[in-house]
Write a protein that holds these residues in place. Structure first.
Motif, short mmCIF file in Angstrom:
data_model
loop_
_atom_site.label_atom_id
_atom_site.label_comp_id
_atom_site.label_asym_id
_atom_site.label_seq_id
_atom_site.Cartn_x
_atom_site.Cartn_y
_atom_site.Cartn_z
N ILE A 133 6.79 -31.29 52.87
CA ILE A 133 7.32 -30.00 52.42
C ILE A 133 6.82 -29.77 51.00
O ILE A 133 7.04 -30.59 50.11
CB ILE A 133 8.87 -29.99 52.44
CG1 ILE A 133 9.41 -30.45 53.81
CG2 ILE A 133 9.39 -28.60 52.09
CD1 ILE A 133 9.03 -29.56 54.96
N PHE A 134 6.13 -28.63 50.80
CA PHE A 134 5.55 -28.30 49.50
C PHE A 134 6.11 -26.99 48.96
O PHE A 134 6.50 -26.10 49.74
CB PHE A 134 4.02 -28.16 49.60
CG PHE A 134 3.29 -29.46 49.80
CD1 PHE A 134 2.96 -30.25 48.71
CD2 PHE A 134 2.91 -29.88 51.07
CE1 PHE A 134 2.27 -31.43 48.88
CE2 PHE A 134 2.21 -31.06 51.24
CZ PHE A 134 1.90 -31.84 50.14
N ASP A 135 6.12 -26.86 47.64
CA ASP A 135 6.45 -25.56 47.05
C ASP A 135 5.17 -24.73 46.92
O ASP A 135 4.08 -25.16 47.36
CB ASP A 135 7.17 -25.72 45.70
CG ASP A 135 6.29 -26.35 44.62
OD1 ASP A 135 5.06 -26.44 44.79
OD2 ASP A 135 6.85 -26.75 43.58
N GLU A 136 5.28 -23.55 46.32
CA GLU A 136 4.13 -22.64 46.25
C GLU A 136 2.98 -23.20 45.40
O GLU A 136 1.83 -22.80 45.56
CB GLU A 136 4.57 -21.29 45.69
CG GLU A 136 5.52 -20.53 46.61
CD GLU A 136 5.94 -19.21 46.03
OE1 GLU A 136 5.62 -18.93 44.85
OE2 GLU A 136 6.61 -18.44 46.75
N ASP A 137 3.29 -24.14 44.51
CA ASP A 137 2.26 -24.73 43.64
C ASP A 137 1.75 -26.06 44.18
O ASP A 137 1.13 -26.84 43.45
CB ASP A 137 2.83 -24.92 42.24
CG ASP A 137 3.22 -23.60 41.59
OD1 ASP A 137 2.45 -22.62 41.75
OD2 ASP A 137 4.29 -23.53 40.95
#
Length: 284
Positions: A133-137
């Motif tokens: 799971i990654f954030d937008e960055d």
């Protein structure tokens, strides 16, 4: 998938074209002793709500795989009650040969308090698939934090044919980006929250359309529901519910909104309701 079955000598039972008829379906299951099914949640709902499910022998079923959309908990429970422990969930898309994560039979339960119920989960990563799971960055998030489901592995395609721009966007940072928002729990289970583009932003607050739909679906008069964001002069967006009622049921928009306010934070509740027959494709 069809040819793999044929190669192993397993017969295939295909429904003829035309309107889907649950009774014809269950008749074929009994006649041919069908052991494996692959379908979508809407079709599962139609099958287990139809009275013919109790008139035909479906004890041959070992697996009913459902995929393509989230299944509402009430539908899942009814399917388990009617069919037993045969439900298997797939989560994925064409770019990953259909499956990123799966939830096998033993990870289902009728009782909400059973630790195997895994409510809201789309399962654990399939064999050979790395999921994060990654954030937008492109920062990898900790368990419990909401971000985008990304994956990589040999089952993931290498890109889109003759579309380098779409390929670059979808494979940022060396991971395939699903476009779906979720949290990963410490035990590895993935809990789907929403499609990124379906998140409703109202007054700066993120609202999951799936969460609102799950609550509305618990109302005893509701057959089907879809929630979207519509423009709002003050808040930017607000939730609107499109609802199909069960046969012979009556419900007003005001009553449904009040039901939501009793079960959701008020800012997540629909500000309008429209009663319609929800449109469907031929596959539900």
């Amino acid at each position: 998938h069809m040819l793999l079955n044929v190669a192993r000598g397993a017969p295939l039972v295909l429904l003829s074209e035309g309107k889907f008829d649950p009774e014809v379906f269950w008749n074929l299951v009994e006649k041919h002793r069908v052991s494996n099914l692959f379908t979508v949640p809407t079709i599962v709902k139609m099958l287990v709500e139809h009275e013919s499910v109790d008139r035909y022998d479906h004890s041959s079923l070992r697996y009913m795989i459902y995929a393509g959309a989230p299944m509402y908990r009430a539908d899942q429970k009814l399917a388990l009650e009617k069919l037993g422990m045969v439900m298997v969930q797939y989560y994925g898309m064409g770019e990953v040969t259909g499956c990123i994560a799966y939830q096998p039979r033993e990870m289902h339960a009728v009782d909400d308090e059973d630790p195997n119920a895994n409510i809201g989960s789309c399962g654990i990563p399939r064999t050979g698939m790395e999921v994060a799971i990654f954030d937008e960055d492109m920062n990898r998030l900790n368990p419990g934090e909401v971000g985008e489901i990304c994956c990589r592995g040999q089952a993931v395609c290498t890109g889109y044919y003759n579309n380098s721009e779409a390929t670059a966007e979808a494979f940022r940072g060396g991971w395939f980006h699903s476009g779906d928002l979720a949290v990963m729990h410490p035990d590895g289970y993935i809990e789907l929250r929403d499609r990124g583009k379906d998140i409703i932003i109202s007054g700066g607050e993120n609202i999951s359309s799936i969460e609102v739909e799950q609550v509305i679906y618990r109302h005893p008069a509701v057959q089907e529901v879809a929630v979207i964001g519509i423009p709002h002069e003050k808040w930017g967006e607000s939730p609107k519910a499109f609802v199909t009622l069960k046969q012979d049921q009556e419900l007003t928009g005001e009553e449904l909104i009040e039901f939501c306010r009793d079960n959701l934070s008020h800012f997540k509740c629909p500000t309008s309701v429209e009663f319609i027959e929800l449109p469907k494709t031929s596959t539900g």
